[in-house]
Scaffold this active site. Sequence first.
Site, PDB file in Angstrom:
ATOM      1  N   CYS A   1       0.853  -1.208   0.065  1.00  0.00           N
ATOM      2  CA  CYS A   1      -0.101  -0.042   0.155  1.00  0.00           C
ATOM      3  C   CYS A   1       0.802   1.142  -0.048  1.00  0.00           C
ATOM      4  CB  CYS A   1      -1.020   0.023   1.203  1.00  0.00           C
ATOM      5  SG  CYS A   1      -1.793  -1.453   1.498  1.00  0.00           S
TER       6      CYS A   1
ATOM      7  N   ARG B   1      -4.784   1.159  -0.807  1.00  0.00           N
ATOM      8  CA  ARG B   1      -4.770   0.055  -0.615  1.00  0.00           C
ATOM      9  C   ARG B   1      -4.722  -1.166  -1.885  1.00  0.00           C
ATOM     10  NH1 ARG B   1      -9.424  -4.421   1.856  1.00  0.00           N
ATOM     11  NH2 ARG B   1      -7.769  -6.042   2.277  1.00  0.00           N
TER      12      ARG B   1
END
Length: 601
Positions: free
Chosen positions: A2, A45
Amino acid sequence: MCGIYITNIPFQKDVVVDKLKSIEFRGPDNLGYEKIGLISLGHLRLSILDLDQRSNQPMIFENLHIVFNGEIYNYLEIKEELTALGYEFHTKSDTEVLLCGYKEWGAQLASKLNGMFAFAIYDVIFNKVFCARDRTGVKPFFYFWKAGQFEICSQLRPLIHSKSKISEEAVSMYLDCGYVPSPYSILDDVYKLPPGNTMMIDLNHQTMILSEYWNLKPIKTSDISYEEAKFQLHELIIDAVKIRLQSDVPIGAFLSGGIDSALVSSIAAKLSKEPINTFTIGFEDPLFDESKVAAQFGTFIGSNHTETICGPNDALAMLPMLIKVYDEPFADSSALPSLLLNSITKKYVTVALSGDGGDESFLGYNHFDYLKRFERISKVPYFLRKFCSLFYNEKLFKFRADGINSLLKTKDSDDYSKGIFTSFDSIQLKKQNSWFDFYKGYKKWSTNSIQRMADLNIKLWLENDSNVKVDRASMAFSVEVRSPFLDYRIIEFARTLPVTYRYDKGLKKKILRDILSEYIPEEVFNQSKRGFAVPLNKWIREDLNQVIVEELSDEFLNKIPNLDVLKFKKQLKLHLQGKTDYTFNIWKLFVLAKWYKEFDF
């Protein structure tokens, strides 16, 4: 995998969101934002574990808010320990384990983790921000701190603004290394959290404290037998591969013609219930091509093998992407095929295993051979070598005099190791060395010069070159790369082994070769290794000739602090005439020129 962001600078939401969008490739599956008082948290994400939105970030547990980048490979073990202590879990993610672990153990959590990670946890009650970075710096962590204000991000680009200034000291580092080593960055007032460190920001008292939880240490060589060492190492590598196969998305492996990726892929294939996917890049130039060997490996381990042959235009087409995603000037040209490899891999899988880290711990680089040769030269008294350097010149010997002169003036093996990583042939007007004090620990951790060079390799080059290359090249295409040889247990174990178990009379990675022979016939893997390089020498003279000359104008060169312009221009001329090879210096300045343009400096 991420991108993280956290700050107490009072930006509006749209400003934070725009910052995150500038590096959206790190996490295209969700952009999360949260504001608690003066603290803004942002997260990008790339979903790998627990794909449900319940595991989106920022994630909250009681008074704790987290943004986390990476993977905790032993999170299930830690989760069991926390469950026994009474904690309840509502996701299947490792992020929630970090939150509960910090609640229970505080800063001691970092030393319990086996993984690649960079995270920040904001404690609302105590108004503190706790941060940690993994032991070998696999995951990036940039931060700004000044007068109680801070800004933290996975990449540098979101921290660059109209008032940002280039660090002249960092430019000098780059001119020698081809990258900017931590804890520095190319910008004034922006730094990298060193690997194996935590950071505690106390917003009530406006203090920021760094603490080291892991580092290489002085070693005592084990008296373990070779066979027992081979058995224990094999078990460690199997476990390191096994825990890196945890994924809720498709997983594969990079497979070159080398020992490390072949061993990782072989073990992964044996552990997998289905044939694994393997990927390799080959080159049209046979001097740089390993694809045929990789294909043989794929046949022996029974993988679904994807091979892509790369020409100059394919690799050079990745140059704009290199400038876009690396943020700092970065002169390792193997980043170009790395970008291309990840662009292809993403079509099939989201996670890929790699063999990165094997050369550092198991002495696979050619510079270990060079060190042994230097030690023979160093038997000549230093004063005599230094005297001889006065008479060495290009006209007489038709060779690069500066590099040879510097070599003759090198005092001992430790200085030689330093020169390997910081340039024997500097193009600085005045050599800047004070930054290197941060890395001088390599001189005291071992009595063996080969191991000392390996330690410097791990602390300096692995973090700042290899890991940066892999992280940015994979994240550019939203791929997560996992490297079993970077498991700290393997690094620690390897350092205790006698050097001769790893490097024996010029045979590099001896113990890994013997383990690999249990999976692939030795006559197959015992072929010449070409490395993951591109024929840049030739490209600069041919395909890139015009653009190199245009970019490296006098106007640009004269604004680079501490650059010996006359010396460099001479090198450029000699290289383009085909008289000698100054590829690395030319590429460093070319990438720097592109970087200046990208960020309008």
